[in-house]
Motif scaffolding. Structure first.
Motif, PDB file in Angstrom:
ATOM      1  N   HIS A  23      -7.185 -15.328  24.592  1.00  0.00           N
ATOM      2  CA  HIS A  23      -6.223 -15.589  23.527  1.00  0.00           C
ATOM      3  C   HIS A  23      -6.196 -17.065  23.106  1.00  0.00           C
ATOM      4  O   HIS A  23      -6.253 -17.378  21.927  1.00  0.00           O
ATOM      5  CB  HIS A  23      -4.848 -15.126  24.021  1.00  0.00           C
ATOM      6  CG  HIS A  23      -3.666 -15.797  23.413  1.00  0.00           C
ATOM      7  ND1 HIS A  23      -3.310 -15.610  22.108  1.00  0.00           N
ATOM      8  CD2 HIS A  23      -2.742 -16.655  23.934  1.00  0.00           C
ATOM      9  CE1 HIS A  23      -2.207 -16.327  21.849  1.00  0.00           C
ATOM     10  NE2 HIS A  23      -1.861 -16.966  22.941  1.00  0.00           N
ATOM     11  N   SER A  24      -6.133 -17.972  24.084  1.00  0.00           N
ATOM     12  CA  SER A  24      -5.909 -19.372  23.708  1.00  0.00           C
ATOM     13  C   SER A  24      -7.150 -20.247  23.840  1.00  0.00           C
ATOM     14  O   SER A  24      -7.194 -21.330  23.271  1.00  0.00           O
ATOM     15  CB  SER A  24      -4.778 -19.965  24.557  1.00  0.00           C
ATOM     16  OG  SER A  24      -5.168 -19.975  25.912  1.00  0.00           O
ATOM     17  N   GLY A  25      -8.167 -19.787  24.600  1.00  0.00           N
ATOM     18  CA  GLY A  25      -9.312 -20.654  24.846  1.00  0.00           C
ATOM     19  C   GLY A  25     -10.606 -20.185  24.203  1.00  0.00           C
ATOM     20  O   GLY A  25     -11.498 -20.990  23.952  1.00  0.00           O
ATOM     21  N   HIS A  67       0.539 -12.842  16.529  1.00  0.00           N
ATOM     22  CA  HIS A  67      -0.913 -12.671  16.582  1.00  0.00           C
ATOM     23  C   HIS A  67      -1.557 -12.661  15.204  1.00  0.00           C
ATOM     24  O   HIS A  67      -2.730 -13.009  15.072  1.00  0.00           O
ATOM     25  CB  HIS A  67      -1.267 -11.422  17.391  1.00  0.00           C
ATOM     26  CG  HIS A  67      -0.988 -11.619  18.850  1.00  0.00           C
ATOM     27  ND1 HIS A  67      -1.850 -12.277  19.686  1.00  0.00           N
ATOM     28  CD2 HIS A  67       0.098 -11.310  19.601  1.00  0.00           C
ATOM     29  CE1 HIS A  67      -1.319 -12.343  20.900  1.00  0.00           C
ATOM     30  NE2 HIS A  67      -0.136 -11.764  20.872  1.00  0.00           N
ATOM     31  N   LEU A  68      -0.787 -12.298  14.183  1.00  0.00           N
ATOM     32  CA  LEU A  68      -1.341 -12.403  12.824  1.00  0.00           C
ATOM     33  C   LEU A  68      -1.593 -13.870  12.483  1.00  0.00           C
ATOM     34  O   LEU A  68      -2.573 -14.216  11.829  1.00  0.00           O
ATOM     35  CB  LEU A  68      -0.412 -11.741  11.813  1.00  0.00           C
ATOM     36  CG  LEU A  68      -0.558 -10.214  11.727  1.00  0.00           C
ATOM     37  CD1 LEU A  68       0.557  -9.617  10.886  1.00  0.00           C
ATOM     38  CD2 LEU A  68      -1.919  -9.816  11.152  1.00  0.00           C
ATOM     39  N   LYS A  69      -0.693 -14.734  12.965  1.00  0.00           N
ATOM     40  CA  LYS A  69      -0.906 -16.178  12.756  1.00  0.00           C
ATOM     41  C   LYS A  69      -2.204 -16.612  13.437  1.00  0.00           C
ATOM     42  O   LYS A  69      -3.024 -17.308  12.834  1.00  0.00           O
ATOM     43  CB  LYS A  69       0.253 -16.978  13.359  1.00  0.00           C
ATOM     44  CG  LYS A  69       1.534 -16.941  12.572  1.00  0.00           C
ATOM     45  CD  LYS A  69       2.471 -17.964  13.202  1.00  0.00           C
ATOM     46  CE  LYS A  69       3.913 -17.654  12.916  1.00  0.00           C
ATOM     47  NZ  LYS A  69       4.814 -18.430  13.788  1.00  0.00           N
ATOM     48  N   PRO A 116      -1.958 -22.247  16.446  1.00  0.00           N
ATOM     49  CA  PRO A 116      -0.886 -21.315  16.825  1.00  0.00           C
ATOM     50  C   PRO A 116      -0.947 -20.774  18.254  1.00  0.00           C
ATOM     51  O   PRO A 116       0.095 -20.574  18.865  1.00  0.00           O
ATOM     52  CB  PRO A 116      -1.029 -20.173  15.816  1.00  0.00           C
ATOM     53  CG  PRO A 116      -2.427 -20.251  15.300  1.00  0.00           C
ATOM     54  CD  PRO A 116      -2.814 -21.703  15.381  1.00  0.00           C
ATOM     55  N   ALA A 117      -2.139 -20.544  18.826  1.00  0.00           N
ATOM     56  CA  ALA A 117      -2.203 -19.847  20.112  1.00  0.00           C
ATOM     57  C   ALA A 117      -1.527 -20.611  21.252  1.00  0.00           C
ATOM     58  O   ALA A 117      -1.002 -20.000  22.181  1.00  0.00           O
ATOM     59  CB  ALA A 117      -3.658 -19.539  20.476  1.00  0.00           C
TER      60      ALA A 117
END
Ligand SMILES: [Zn+2]
Length: 773
Positions: A168-170, A442-444, A491-492
């Motif tokens: 998700h973030s990396g 999650h759309l962001k 955003p994440a």
């Protein structure tokens, strides 16, 4: 039978010939041994792989492994549902390694819910790779991966092992750096699929929608291979999570030894107060018996504090018998990764005879062979209970599992209704990926990763409306038929998949003038566990928290040796912000909607070891924590309770809150820790006495709406627990301890609930709400 088998049998016989123990056993069940079902190794596996299996002494596969490999070969996306220690890893490693041997450019992505599981798996894959001449390059990619290694992994890793948080973030936000992975991605392996439920699962479903977009962008069409513990709805859950059809393989071909299960209810030691013997002390006694017989035993507890208290007790009693401390270990979240890996290795090497753990060891981390499990308290769900009971026993060896109940209403309900436990079956895994709060987040992220094109869907969702809203908010910019990310932020980083907060507090040992980080704790638990004056226990070593630096998220601790531990009280205030639905009757009004919960810890108690008596208290002054979430609540008009004085009304509300907080999770089949409950004698919002059950997650995930619909059944069940409880005036197993609800707590709560049930919604007869089981 082996030595171990004989030992397990003899402890079981000893337990069963003890009438004092057996008097308290409410349930005794034997799961018979089962022979393995085998299939030949599929002919389509390449010769090198077949030879390697033979070298490892694997001449045949279990039937479920062969079925899984053949299903993958035919192109299906699959979910393998079999117990721990049934050889699930071969179900994905064989097809993946086959493809990697045939196509050097091919890539696979493995997702594990925890770092421990990921590292376990990498260690196993390294062995495979070595045997195959270094052809399979496997790397872990998580928060601990050093910067220079990251570059190598992106280009050279044939198997990238990570967790959903890192994906998700990396990984997804930097997909351009991961082009080689995405262009050549053949498999996505998701282990422990059942963990992805509730809030976490709803997030992960959206992360997978983002993954699908990126794969499509790079022209990859990966196949999904998933494994799961037993849940009621593996197919439905897999399909909702992955957003595609899956085939389920759930006939276990692995052999298993006989398993004996006992449910034990600690005896009542104080009849007037309905107080039972401490489940911790009773579990310690059972574990002691097993460990003394040299049976490797795992003891599960319900909290970090219980883990530390229990390991302290066990170490003390075995120390007297001349056993070194290292034979009894504790394992829980908050230990540093290095320490956990060491404990896992010692377990596998057989250096540890007893391990006390929170549910952190419920998952498939390889900890070698354990022959007995002791559960201190009902784990909260039927599925978790089976997972924990199943942690003991491997191969043909017999095993023993004992569940010791505590005195909460939920525990007492389960221990006294074992048929409910056996017949009801495991819980459904539920997710709501379209929860607006989660979806928008999650759309962001997705828009940041790739612009959205008009008409594009996100999973099953048409995102147009939300994208337009984000455009109005100046987060996106629409040019022609595309929405582009325009905000400065990334955003994440602000979105955590697991909890409201990503920030952890570090606990620093300052004994002897040194400073050393010994553990960490999440922001929400910090005020409860590491406030100034707290005794923080870490692998049974006691630390006094001298200073908590809230802003810098650091707690300074010093080793001490005291005869007590601390337990903090959490006070909760709740404010209604919006009502989504309501129903009003003369006796009761019920609603659900949006609320703001403010939690604050004001004081803590010092509790003496063994006797568990209260020997002092202290103040806590820390900032409040806010939670914007959903709640269900009901109120009873003031005039209907006019005959009760304020004290009586208070005790009725406390009693109702205690009970409902416990049994609401039964209705929802969720974890008790997902919910909070609070009561107001005169609610500023309703103006009447009101009980609230709120969700412990920003935005909520639909539980409140379900409770609103289940209102009658919930209250009926609460009332029936009170009526069946043998205590005279209230106890921890029904309305709560007499010290809290008063001597008439039971009578008042019962009167109050009957009043609510007297008319309430529609067909108000008790029968209509009788539990169906
Ligand atoms: Zn009771």
């Amino acid at each position: 039978m082996s030595h171990m088998g004989v030992r397990v049998e003899s402890v079981l016989r000893k337990i069963e010939s003890n009438p004092r123990f057996m008097r308290n056993v409410t349930f005794r069940h034997t799961i018979p041994a089962q022979k393995g079902v085998y299939e030949p190794i599929p002919a389509h596996l390449p010769p090198q792989l077949r030879q390697l299996l033979q070298r490892k002494g694997i001449a045949e596969l279990y039937s479920h492994q062969a079925a899984a490999i053949n299903a993958v070969e035919s192109g299906a996306d699959i979910v393998v549902v079999t117990p721990t220690a049934s050889g699930k890893t071969l179900c994905y490693n064989l097809p993946v390694i086959k493809t990697l041997l045939e196509d050097e450019e091919a890539r696979a992505l493995y997702l594990f819910p925890t770092k421990a599981l990921a590292q376990d798996q990498v260690a196993e894959l390294m062995v495979w790779s070595e045997e195959l001449g270094g052809r399979i390059k496997t790397y872990t990619y998580d928060g601990d991966t050093p910067g220079d290694a990251r570059i190598a992994i992106r280009s050279a890793g044939s198997i990238v092992v990570t967790n959903p948080d890192m994906l998700h973030s990396g990984i997804l936000p930097h997909h351009t750096k991961w082009m080689r992975l995405f262009e050549n991605l053949k498999y996505v392996v998701i282990d422990e699929l059942h963990i992805y439920r509730g809030v976490f699962g709803s997030h992960v479903a959206n992360v997978l929608r983002r993954l699908a977009r990126i794969c499509q962008f790079y022209g990859a069409k990966p196949q999904f291979i998933c494994t799961s513990a037993t849940i009621a709805n593996p197919k439905e859950h897999g399909e909702t999570l992955l957003g595609r059809p899956v085939s389920v393989i759930d006939i276990n071909g692995a052999p298993r030894g006989q398993k004996d299960i006992l449910f034990y209810n600690p005896p009542v030691v104080n009849k007037p107060l309905g107080i039972r013997r401490s489940s911790l002390l009773e579990a310690e006694a059972v574990a002691h018996e097993l460990i003394a017989a040299e049976i490797p035993t795992i003891v599960f507890t319900r909290s970090r504090l219980d883990t530390e208290v229990l390991v302290t007790y066990l170490r003390k009693s075995f120390h007297k018998l001349g056993q070194p401390h290292e034979t009894i270990r504790a394992y829980r979240g908050g230990y540093l990764p290095k320490q956990r890996r060491q404990i896992e290795r010692d377990l596998r090497a057989g250096k540890v005879l007893g391990v006390v753990s929170t549910n952190a060891l419920e998952l498939g981390i390889d900890i070698g062979t354990l022959q007995a499990a002791v559960l201190t308290g009902y784990p909260g769900t039927i599925a978790s209970t089976w997972q924990q009971l199943g942690r003991a026993g491997r191969g043909h060896e017999p095993s023993l599992a004992v569940m010791v109940a505590n005195s909460s209403p939920l525990n007492q309900f389960m221990i006294q209704n074992p048929t409910y436990f056996m017949d009801r079956g495991v819980e459904f895994a539920r997710i709501s990926p379209n929860n607006l709060y989660i979806l928008v987040s999650h759309l962001k992220c997705a828009a940041f990763e790739l612009p959205f094109v008009q008409g594009e869907r996100f999973g099953e969702v048409d995102p147009t409306e939300i994208l337009d809203y984000l455009t109005d908010q100046m987060i996106l910019r629409k040019v022609d038929d595309r929405w582009y990310w325009m905000s400065e932020n990334y955003p994440a980083v602000d979105i955590s998949l697991r909890s409201a907060s990503t920030e952890n507090f570090a606990i620093i040992d300052t004994t002897d003038g040194q400073t050393r980080v010994i553990g960490e704790i999440d922001r929400f638990s910090a005020p409860m566990l590491i406030h100034e004056g707290a005794i923080y226990i870490h692998e049974s070593v006691q630390y006094h928290i001298d200073q908590l630096d809230w802003d810098r998220q650091k707690a300074y601790a010093r080793q001490v040796d005291v005869d007590y531990y601390t337990d903090a009280n959490l006070d909760v205030e709740l404010k209604v912000l919006d009502v989504f639905d309501k129903e009003e009757f003369p006796q009761v009004k019920r609603s659900w909607g949006e609320v703001m919960v403010v939690a604050k810890t004001h004081m803590y108690k010092k509790i003496k070891f063994y006797t568990h008596e209260n020997i002092g208290w202290g103040n806590i002054s820390l900032p409040e924590q806010e939670l914007h979430t959903a709640a269900y609540w009901f109120s009873i008009p003031n005039e209907n309770v006019a005959t009760l004085d304020r004290g009586a009304l208070q005790s009725a509300l406390l009693g109702a809150a205690h009970l409902l907080g416990n049994i609401a999770s039964l209705e929802l089949m969720c974890e008790p820790s997902d919910l909070g409950v609070t009561a107001q004698i005169r609610s500023p919002f309703t103006g009447d006495p009101t009980v609230y059950i709120y969700e412990k997650y920003p935005g909520g995930v639909g539980f409140s709406e379900q409770l609103f619909a289940a209102h009658g059944r919930l209250l009926w069940r609460a009332l029936s627990i009170i009526q069946k409880c043998p205590c005279p005036s209230g106890c921890p197993s029904c309305v709560g301890p007499v010290e809290e609800v008063g001597i008439e707590g039971k009578a008042h709560t019962s009167w109050f609930l009957k009043g609510v049930l007297n008319d309430g919604p529609q067909t108000q007869t008790a029968e209509a709400f009788a539990p169906t089981e």
